[in-house]
Write an enzyme that holds these catalytic residues in place. Structure first.
Site, PDB file in Angstrom:
ATOM      1  N   GLU A   1       5.088   1.721 -15.597  1.00 63.78           N
ATOM      2  CA  GLU A   1       5.719   0.842 -14.609  1.00 63.78           C
ATOM      3  C   GLU A   1       5.865  -0.558 -15.193  1.00 63.78           C
ATOM      4  O   GLU A   1       5.117  -0.945 -16.100  1.00 63.78           O
ATOM      5  CB  GLU A   1       4.814   0.811 -13.360  1.00 63.78           C
ATOM      6  CG  GLU A   1       5.329  -0.088 -12.248  1.00 63.78           C
ATOM      7  CD  GLU A   1       4.592   0.119 -10.924  1.00 63.78           C
ATOM      8  OE1 GLU A   1       3.541   0.772 -10.911  1.00 63.78           O
ATOM      9  OE2 GLU A   1       5.108  -0.374  -9.902  1.00 63.78           O
TER      10      GLU A   1
ATOM     11  N   ASN B   1       9.611   5.902  -3.972  1.00 69.91           N
ATOM     12  CA  ASN B   1       8.195   5.983  -4.373  1.00 69.91           C
ATOM     13  C   ASN B   1       7.337   5.510  -3.212  1.00 69.91           C
ATOM     14  O   ASN B   1       7.617   4.471  -2.605  1.00 69.91           O
ATOM     15  CB  ASN B   1       7.939   5.065  -5.574  1.00 69.91           C
ATOM     16  CG  ASN B   1       6.452   4.889  -5.859  1.00 69.91           C
ATOM     17  OD1 ASN B   1       5.790   5.797  -6.364  1.00 69.91           O
ATOM     18  ND2 ASN B   1       5.894   3.733  -5.509  1.00 69.91           N
ATOM     19  N   GLU B   2       6.307   6.269  -2.911  1.00 74.27           N
ATOM     20  CA  GLU B   2       5.371   5.884  -1.841  1.00 74.27           C
ATOM     21  C   GLU B   2       6.142   5.316  -0.650  1.00 74.27           C
ATOM     22  O   GLU B   2       5.881   4.188  -0.185  1.00 74.27           O
ATOM     23  CB  GLU B   2       4.302   4.911  -2.365  1.00 74.27           C
ATOM     24  CG  GLU B   2       3.430   5.568  -3.424  1.00 74.27           C
ATOM     25  CD  GLU B   2       2.125   4.826  -3.760  1.00 74.27           C
ATOM     26  OE1 GLU B   2       1.936   3.696  -3.303  1.00 74.27           O
ATOM     27  OE2 GLU B   2       1.311   5.421  -4.497  1.00 74.27           O
TER      28      GLU B   2
ATOM     29  N   TYR C   1      -5.634   8.487  -6.265  1.00 66.35           N
ATOM     30  CA  TYR C   1      -6.425   7.750  -7.251  1.00 66.35           C
ATOM     31  C   TYR C   1      -7.912   7.942  -6.964  1.00 66.35           C
ATOM     32  O   TYR C   1      -8.338   7.942  -5.803  1.00 66.35           O
ATOM     33  CB  TYR C   1      -6.101   6.258  -7.199  1.00 66.35           C
ATOM     34  CG  TYR C   1      -4.754   5.920  -7.813  1.00 66.35           C
ATOM     35  CD1 TYR C   1      -4.624   5.773  -9.190  1.00 66.35           C
ATOM     36  CD2 TYR C   1      -3.616   5.754  -7.024  1.00 66.35           C
ATOM     37  CE1 TYR C   1      -3.397   5.462  -9.767  1.00 66.35           C
ATOM     38  CE2 TYR C   1      -2.384   5.448  -7.597  1.00 66.35           C
ATOM     39  CZ  TYR C   1      -2.284   5.305  -8.971  1.00 66.35           C
ATOM     40  OH  TYR C   1      -1.073   5.005  -9.546  1.00 66.35           O
TER      41      TYR C   1
ATOM     42  N   GLU D   1       1.181  10.316  -9.675  1.00 70.71           N
ATOM     43  CA  GLU D   1       0.282   9.186  -9.923  1.00 70.71           C
ATOM     44  C   GLU D   1      -1.139   9.668  -9.678  1.00 70.71           C
ATOM     45  O   GLU D   1      -1.489  10.070  -8.563  1.00 70.71           O
ATOM     46  CB  GLU D   1       0.593   7.981  -9.025  1.00 70.71           C
ATOM     47  CG  GLU D   1       1.856   7.249  -9.438  1.00 70.71           C
ATOM     48  CD  GLU D   1       2.112   5.960  -8.667  1.00 70.71           C
ATOM     49  OE1 GLU D   1       1.147   5.287  -8.274  1.00 70.71           O
ATOM     50  OE2 GLU D   1       3.298   5.655  -8.450  1.00 70.71           O
TER      51      GLU D   1
ATOM     52  N   GLN E   1      -1.755   4.594 -15.969  1.00 68.74           N
ATOM     53  CA  GLN E   1      -0.406   4.470 -16.461  1.00 68.74           C
ATOM     54  C   GLN E   1      -0.367   4.239 -17.974  1.00 68.74           C
ATOM     55  O   GLN E   1      -0.376   3.080 -18.393  1.00 68.74           O
ATOM     56  CB  GLN E   1       0.299   3.282 -15.842  1.00 68.74           C
ATOM     57  CG  GLN E   1       0.275   3.103 -14.377  1.00 68.74           C
ATOM     58  CD  GLN E   1       1.298   2.060 -13.939  1.00 68.74           C
ATOM     59  OE1 GLN E   1       1.948   1.387 -14.721  1.00 68.74           O
ATOM     60  NE2 GLN E   1       1.420   1.908 -12.638  1.00 68.74           N
TER      61      GLN E   1
HETATM   62  O1  AHR Z   1       0.009   2.597 -10.222  1.00 70.19           O
HETATM   63  C1  AHR Z   1      -0.077   1.414  -9.483  1.00 70.19           C
HETATM   64  C2  AHR Z   1       0.564   1.541  -8.122  1.00 70.19           C
HETATM   65  O2  AHR Z   1      -0.133   2.475  -7.369  1.00 70.19           O
HETATM   66  C3  AHR Z   1       1.977   2.053  -8.098  1.00 70.19           C
HETATM   67  O3  AHR Z   1       2.916   1.060  -8.315  1.00 70.19           O
HETATM   68  C4  AHR Z   1       2.101   2.594  -6.711  1.00 70.19           C
HETATM   69  O4  AHR Z   1       3.039   3.635  -6.611  1.00 70.19           O
HETATM   70  C5  AHR Z   1       0.694   3.026  -6.376  1.00 70.19           C
HETATM   71  O5  AHR Z   1       0.291   2.568  -5.138  1.00 70.19           O
END
Ligand code: AHR
Length: 514
Positions: free
Chosen positions: A46, A193-194, A261, A318, A367
């Site tokens: 990103e 995205n999201e 995450y 992600e 990332q």
């Molecule tokens: O990876 C960091 C951020 O985490 C990304 O931009 C977003 O899609 C997610 O919330």
């Protein structure tokens, strides 16, 4: 555990925790009709911190080998682990990115504020052509995330035409004038995205309609049949998956994304350090990491209801551990170190994906460089490979290999009276017939002996690689870049038809059977 529980679990092909047991028992089946898609091993880059700028794309004066401004030592390292795809330009950034700002003469490109990530000025010097050149050098497939949140259907549809059409339209002529006469044929397209969060704070019902509108104008051009990926759930938001699957016909979407995450403390306000943590915090981190298994299972079950033939892929585009930033660094840049703990997280997560390869047919670690759980860290011209990189190196053997189902009885790893399965495993057979078994021992203290039955698998020799270190907090630094590295593994032996492996505490091993 009763014998009944044991038999039910064995039948379902799942892991059983057998407490008070110092050995594990594993069996690997000789066959299946499933392939582990190489796209499970995808990456995410990103416009965030030093992921692109100062990562892939460096200042012309930096004394490293470059093509244009693309850093070639990074390209070589990523080629080595065969990264199959690269997702770009975000993340949250994707929903404020306007692709026309990133083409043409660099000096003329508009500048913008990167509102999500540190409020820095984005000069758009890295745009569509630069990204596609990078993918070409990496030998990987580009995966674009289109702007739904602050863009338009027209903007997305023209971006696809710009990169994929071979017509004489004005927008295609622009591409030719910008130095690329042939269409790029990009097939992976994320539609937003999201969208439940930074991508527009939409409800799933609203997003499902938006997806259909955008997807209707995301056209196929010759040689580039699109794989459209819907913005999927946040972690365990099962309602999101339900609404998307119910409202979007399977022929309109190739996949649905999911983001999860691992937060060490489970608290977004104080996530925990990347390098300074106790055993108790390590244990909780692994508990949070293992939640991926439950999420993938439950999202898949919802998808099965609407799509029993499993046409739609679950794309975990992600994932990774998200800690507090390194002290003294910009909080908006999400720079974190990468320890042996990260390696165990990566290997465990990849084992989960391999074992769910019927539905998980794409993923992207967040990332790649200098951001969150990275493969590579850089400091000006210096570069190091993280423990996570070495896991992707070790696991590349599973890419596009035949999935081999496993049954595992694992001892527990117990901390503060709480327990989790110490061992996790996945296995595959490659095109040449070699069988690979990847094993993780999460127990920080105990080596574990694993007795493995390989019924129907013919093999004579076993070799392997291992990643471990003296401390769970150990990291590679610019002064000591090879502290954690892959080593040859000698702890596996043939015992009659069986394989006996002694897997060291806090380690990852991949075995090769020939
Ligand atoms: O990876 C960091 C951020 O985490 C990304 O931009 C977003 O899609 C997610 O919330």
């Amino acid at each position: 555990m009763t014998i009944k529980t044991y038999l039910v679990a064995l039948f379902a092909g799942i892991t059983i925790n057998a407490s008070a047991q110092s050995t594990a028992s594993l069996s690997v089946a000789s066959d299946s009709k499933l392939t582990i898609s190489k796209h499970i091993y995808g990456q995410f880059a990103e416009h965030l911190g030093h992921g692109i700028y100062g990562g892939f794309w460096v200042d012309p004066s930096l004394p490293v080998a470059k093509q244009d401004r693309i850093r070639l030592d990074i390209v070589a390292a990523l080629k080595e682990i065969k990264i199959p795809n690269l997702r770009w330009p975000g993340g949250c950034f994707a929903d404020e990115y306007h692709w026309r700002d990133g083409i043409g003469a660099p000096a003329q490109r508009p500048r913008m504020v990167n509102t999500n990530w540190g409020g820095v000025t984005e000069d758009n010097s890295f745009g569509t052509h630069e990204f596609l050149k990078l993918c070409d050098l990496l030998g990987c497939e580009p995966y674009f995330a289109a702007n739904v949140g602050s863009g338009t259907v027209e903007e997305m549809s023209k971006w696809i035409e710009y990169v994929n059409s071979n017509s004489t339209s004005t927008v295609v002529q622009m591409r030719k004038d910008n130095g690329h006469p042939d269409p790029y044929k990009v097939t992976f397209w994320g539609i937003g995205n999201e969208s439940w969060g930074c991508g527009g704070n939409m409800t799933p019902e609203f997003y499902a309609n938006e997806f259909k509108r955008y997807a209707s104008f995301a056209k196929n051009y010759p040689g580039a049949r699109l794989k459209k990926i819907a913005s999927g759930p946040n972690s365990d938001d099962y309602n999101w998956t339900e609404v998307i699957m119910k409202n979007i016909p399977d022929y309109m979407m190739w996949g649905i994304s999911m983001h999860y995450y691992t937060i060490p403390t489970g608290n977004w306000g104080k996530k925990g350090s990347a390098t300074n943590f106790s055993e108790s915090e390590y244990f909780n981190t692994m508990v949070n990491c293992l939640k991926m298994e439950e999420m993938v299972t439950k999202h898949s079950a919802i998808m099965d209801k609407y799509d029993p033939e499993k046409k739609v892929a679950l794309v975990v585009d992600e994932w990774g551990v998200w800690t507090d930033v390194e002290p003294g660094t910009n909080p908006g840049f999400l720079y974190q170190q990468n320890s042996l703990r990260d390696a165990l997280i990566a290997a465990t997560t990849l084992n989960i994906f391999n074992n769910h390869c019927d539905r998980v047919r794409g993923a992207a670690l967040a990332q790649t460089i200098n951001v969150l759980q990275s493969l590579i860290l850089t400091d000006k011209e210096k570069m190091l490979l993280t423990p996570t990189y070495h896991i992707f190196d070790m696991y590349k053997v599973h890419q596009d290999a035949q999935y081999l189902p496993i049954q595992l009885i694992s001892p527990d790893y117990v901390v503060d009276g709480k327990k989790l399965p110490a061992i996790n495993v996945s296995a595959s057979r490659d095109a040449s017939g070699k069988v690979h078994i990847s094993l993780v021992n999460l127990d920080m203290h105990n080596d574990i002996t694993i007795s493995t039955a390989l019924t129907g698998i013919q093999w004579k020799t076993v070799s392997g690689k291992v990643l471990t270190s003296a401390n769970i907090t150990d990291v590679n630094t610019f002064d000591q870049p090879n502290k954690l590295h892959l080593a040859n593994f000698t702890g596996a032996k043939k015992d009659g038809a069986n394989l006996v492996v002694v897997i060291p505490a806090k380690s990852v091993v991949t075995l090769e059977l020939e």
